[in-house]
Design a protein around this motif. Sequence first.
Motif, PDB file in Angstrom:
ATOM      1  N   GLY A  28       0.825  -1.196   0.000  1.00  0.00           N
ATOM      2  CA  GLY A  28       0.000   0.000   0.000  1.00  0.00           C
ATOM      3  C   GLY A  28       0.865   1.253   0.000  1.00  0.00           C
ATOM      4  O   GLY A  28       1.926   1.280   0.610  1.00  0.00           O
ATOM      5  N   ARG A  29       0.415   2.266  -0.704  1.00  0.00           N
ATOM      6  CA  ARG A  29       1.226   3.491  -0.790  1.00  0.00           C
ATOM      7  C   ARG A  29       0.347   4.725  -0.780  1.00  0.00           C
ATOM      8  O   ARG A  29      -0.791   4.709  -1.257  1.00  0.00           O
ATOM      9  N   ARG A  30       0.911   5.800  -0.245  1.00  0.00           N
ATOM     10  CA  ARG A  30       0.234   7.106  -0.292  1.00  0.00           C
ATOM     11  C   ARG A  30       0.510   7.722  -1.655  1.00  0.00           C
ATOM     12  O   ARG A  30       1.651   7.983  -2.009  1.00  0.00           O
ATOM     13  N   LEU A  31      -0.532   7.944  -2.442  1.00  0.00           N
ATOM     14  CA  LEU A  31      -0.326   8.405  -3.813  1.00  0.00           C
ATOM     15  C   LEU A  31      -0.617   9.894  -3.993  1.00  0.00           C
ATOM     16  O   LEU A  31      -0.068  10.530  -4.878  1.00  0.00           O
TER      17      LEU A  31
ATOM     18  N   ALA B 280      -5.151  12.886   2.376  1.00  0.00           N
ATOM     19  CA  ALA B 280      -4.276  11.890   1.754  1.00  0.00           C
ATOM     20  C   ALA B 280      -5.120  10.789   1.130  1.00  0.00           C
ATOM     21  O   ALA B 280      -6.210  10.480   1.610  1.00  0.00           O
ATOM     22  N   ILE B 281      -4.600  10.243   0.023  1.00  0.00           N
ATOM     23  CA  ILE B 281      -5.258   9.128  -0.672  1.00  0.00           C
ATOM     24  C   ILE B 281      -4.248   7.991  -0.764  1.00  0.00           C
ATOM     25  O   ILE B 281      -3.183   8.141  -1.354  1.00  0.00           O
ATOM     26  N   ASP B 282      -4.605   6.853  -0.186  1.00  0.00           N
ATOM     27  CA  ASP B 282      -3.716   5.689  -0.203  1.00  0.00           C
ATOM     28  C   ASP B 282      -4.337   4.588  -1.047  1.00  0.00           C
ATOM     29  O   ASP B 282      -5.540   4.358  -0.991  1.00  0.00           O
ATOM     30  N   HIS B 283      -3.487   3.896  -1.783  1.00  0.00           N
ATOM     31  CA  HIS B 283      -3.988   2.741  -2.559  1.00  0.00           C
ATOM     32  C   HIS B 283      -3.329   1.458  -2.078  1.00  0.00           C
ATOM     33  O   HIS B 283      -2.107   1.398  -1.924  1.00  0.00           O
ATOM     34  N   TYR B 284      -4.155   0.452  -1.849  1.00  0.00           N
ATOM     35  CA  TYR B 284      -3.681  -0.878  -1.477  1.00  0.00           C
ATOM     36  C   TYR B 284      -4.034  -1.835  -2.604  1.00  0.00           C
ATOM     37  O   TYR B 284      -5.207  -2.182  -2.790  1.00  0.00           O
TER      38      TYR B 284
ATOM     39  N   TRP C  88      -8.751  14.614   6.012  1.00  0.00           N
ATOM     40  CA  TRP C  88      -9.505  13.663   5.170  1.00  0.00           C
ATOM     41  C   TRP C  88      -8.550  12.578   4.727  1.00  0.00           C
ATOM     42  O   TRP C  88      -7.486  12.881   4.172  1.00  0.00           O
ATOM     43  N   LEU C  89      -8.911  11.337   4.998  1.00  0.00           N
ATOM     44  CA  LEU C  89      -8.046  10.231   4.589  1.00  0.00           C
ATOM     45  C   LEU C  89      -8.891   9.159   3.906  1.00  0.00           C
ATOM     46  O   LEU C  89      -9.890   8.702   4.456  1.00  0.00           O
ATOM     47  N   ALA C  90      -8.483   8.805   2.705  1.00  0.00           N
ATOM     48  CA  ALA C  90      -9.146   7.724   1.972  1.00  0.00           C
ATOM     49  C   ALA C  90      -8.147   6.616   1.735  1.00  0.00           C
ATOM     50  O   ALA C  90      -7.112   6.831   1.100  1.00  0.00           O
ATOM     51  N   LYS C  91      -8.444   5.431   2.274  1.00  0.00           N
ATOM     52  CA  LYS C  91      -7.620   4.250   1.988  1.00  0.00           C
ATOM     53  C   LYS C  91      -8.457   3.340   1.111  1.00  0.00           C
ATOM     54  O   LYS C  91      -9.557   2.943   1.507  1.00  0.00           O
ATOM     55  N   VAL C  92      -7.936   3.006  -0.046  1.00  0.00           N
ATOM     56  CA  VAL C  92      -8.718   2.234  -1.014  1.00  0.00           C
ATOM     57  C   VAL C  92      -7.994   0.937  -1.348  1.00  0.00           C
ATOM     58  O   VAL C  92      -6.839   0.963  -1.788  1.00  0.00           O
ATOM     59  N   ALA C  93      -8.670  -0.170  -1.124  1.00  0.00           N
ATOM     60  CA  ALA C  93      -8.146  -1.466  -1.566  1.00  0.00           C
ATOM     61  C   ALA C  93      -8.874  -1.839  -2.848  1.00  0.00           C
ATOM     62  O   ALA C  93     -10.106  -1.928  -2.863  1.00  0.00           O
TER      63      ALA C  93
END
Lengths: 186, 755
Positions: free
Chosen positions: B343-346, B539-543, B487-492
């Motif tokens: 997972g990374r912060r994009l 931040a927007i993170d993608h897993y 605001w934090l969005a973690k998306v798998a």
Amino acid sequence: MTKFTVNDRPVQYRMDPDTPLLWALRDASNLTGTKYGCGTGDCGACTVDIDGEAVRSCQLSIANAEGRFVTTVEALSPDRGHPLQQAFAADNVSQCGYCVPGVIMAASVLLRRNSNPTDEQIDAAITNICRCGIYPRLRGAIKRAGRIMRGEERIAAAPPPGITPEEAARSVPALGRSASPPKRQP
Amino acid sequence: MGRAPRKQLDRGKGLDRRTLLIGGGAAAGLLLAWGAWPRTYAPNLAAGPTETIVNAFLKIDRSGQIIVVVPQTEMGQGVTTVLPQILADELGADWRTVAVQSAPISPLYANELLAREWLASDWTRLLGDAGRWAIDQYATRSALMLTGGGTSIPMFHDAYRDAGAAARVLLCKAAAARWSIPWESCDIQEGLISDGAQRRMKIGDVAGEAMAFDLPPILPYRQGQDGRLAGQDLARLDTPSKIDGTHNFAADVRLPDMVFASIRQGPIGDATLAGLDDRAASSVTGFLKLVKQDRWVAAVASNWWAANKALDLADPVFTLRGTAVSSEGIDAALEAAFSKSSGRRLYAQGDLEPVFDGATILASEYQVDAALHLAIEPPCATARVTEGGAEIWMATQAPGLARDAIADALGLSRDAVTLYPLHAGGSFGRAMDWDVGVQAAMIARDMGRPVQLLWSRLEDVIQDRPSAPARARMAAKVGRNGAIEGWLAKVAAPCAMTQTWARIADGKLPHEAAQDGAESANRLAVAGMVPPYAIPNWAIDHYPADVGLPLGFMRGNARLHGTFFTESFIDELAHLANIEPMSFRIQMLGGNPRLAHCLTTAAAMGGWQGGVAGSGQGMAAHMINGAYAAVMVEASMSGDRLSVGRIIAAVDAGDPVHPDIARQHIESGLVFGLAFATGASVSYAHGLPTRAILGRMNLPRLADIGEVSVEMIRSTADPAGTSDLVAPLMAPAIANALYTWTGQRIRSLPLVGTP
């Protein structure tokens, strides 16, 4: 066996009698305006007119079409002149166009019985699935076609096929000097 | 009403006049200059004896017919009308003389805009202009013709205007020479060249000699508003054949001696053909042959139904290696992705840590199922393979890549494969993959006669490459005044576009492509999730994940899930802050007046009651590449049945070339988005979808569509792509509406179970 009438012509298909009418029309008669979309009678892209009823041709075997009169979109009008065809053009209904022949056939059956249908009657008659989403324009276009049938409105939205270059040049000043070879003498 | 002159675009590409003139003196083989790195590409347009090739986008017939060449795939979005319209407007043509023809495969038609969107990686982004240049060069040199993502008009608008302007200048020069007057005094309107006074000449009369003239160093654009075609609702060029059943889709091609084929490719995943019952198949009337490959078997017969029946009777058995896909497995893979190190912060702005530290955080978890394309036209291709080469008739959004794949599969050179691009019956991204073309070609070679391969609907549902399933963990801190401070969005989610590219450009098998992308975080998987709202820290993170289901290009792509997450969560925060949801958004849109205007317009048109309990009203808004939209809906639930009574959309997509086609895009997107919100998906078990009947996918029918109002906000900005714009807004708008109706927040899609 399996003798019936398609677009006013008597036909006899040398195919398995279980063959759905859709495939006899498409693959034997090359009437490809009738489309395959699902094969389960859900989408309505294969809708044809049989004895005045809108029928999903993927659900009827040619054996069960024996003796009946089948009309496909190719025979709806000789010149795109059916009120539905003109209304669909005037209201810019079609998008991808794949479901349109089936929708037009279903609507033509509705309007023949009732040229002034209500929204509810239209909704009940048009159960076809369209994925492009022509729905927001559909009731309006069908009602417009009804007005044309009732003589309340006249439109000429889509030209007939087969206009010769000479005819075109007569009404469009930018056209001239035909590119096509001269017509053969009869 | 007059139209404001369009402002001059920034022409970064450095087109020069030679670029526009590739047809003049075709016998001499004029060269084409291409940007900063001159390369030569010979035009490969075919021309009849009375046609003059003006440039890559235009031929003019002696009769006066204007033949516009279009590389983009018509899928119903009207691109074969709009691009010709831009050219005809600048040329001064009479619309009744305009025809359209599909482009051959050539570097001249590369879609650099979509290529950049698709292929930009961290390193190309770090390189800035140089990275962009590298992608452009790659796209051009590999003839990367692509249709998708609403890029066609932004990509090609200038090219068609320039082509029309160049032709107008050349025709004026030729006419002026005949009249012995300066060419600058000539003009063209409705297909007639005038000398500025009384004399008139038809375009076709001087088309042949016009190419001998030179273009001026700076190409003049048409001035004045008289007789302009841009901005008018012209008749679509594809309408006549679509209303009388004569429009030829791939399954409508008929060739001498042609036979019909149906195919089975087994369950989803790494499946190989293990065995079948040859004898049973041969009992079918009209059956001809079973064509077997490692991973599929096709039956060929004198009609398609017989071919498909033979396949049913042959009852092929496949061996599936690896884990069989299931809904539970998809869920588990998404959940597990959150704890993976890949997972990374994009995307990020500000500093979230101090904001969230010790604060009260609102957190919600959302989930979106994979959504099927379900175009009414199933995949289909017609092929003829002879010793001289192969010919393929198919609809494809990537004709260059499809042609290359077919050539590779047949062991032919690329030049020996001719692909005839057809219009698609919907597609919605499905025709980015070219499998059906390769299969048709291989079957045709085996049969030694032309073959039409049509996938059954069952096969289409099993082997669709749906949009990505996704799960999100959203978190936010709202301040006392109702402002979002963090605001934090973690998306798998798997990256469907990366998988698609690996298949169509690198020839990976679907399961390989899915596995390959499982460890790399990718911006394309969270596209559009940067909030449009003024939030100081986010931040927007993608897993990344492999869910065992190969995924594909789709109308809206990752925005289908991303917008649902963002616009649902914003609504939750508004209710938490006890602020009316529209004002809540507007107060954070001070820097985005166009989006704010869409919201207030939709609210005013729809009679927005402030999102109060019982209103059944909900809204959602976002922007994509210069296009802005807000959607308001009225929805209600009665038992398990969801109904959407009214849909109101307000859109600012610049100054559209064809306003009614832009409106069609919006109407179409609303209906497509409604289907995505309520259905168009299946569950999976044992490597197969649990159902495949089109009537059981909760797809909207006419009776499900109530009042639909679309307001196109007037704008003088350049036209933006609108085909993908509003589809992603429907799901959050409906979910937000249902919250006011039921008090329940639905955080998963589809919103209702399918029957």
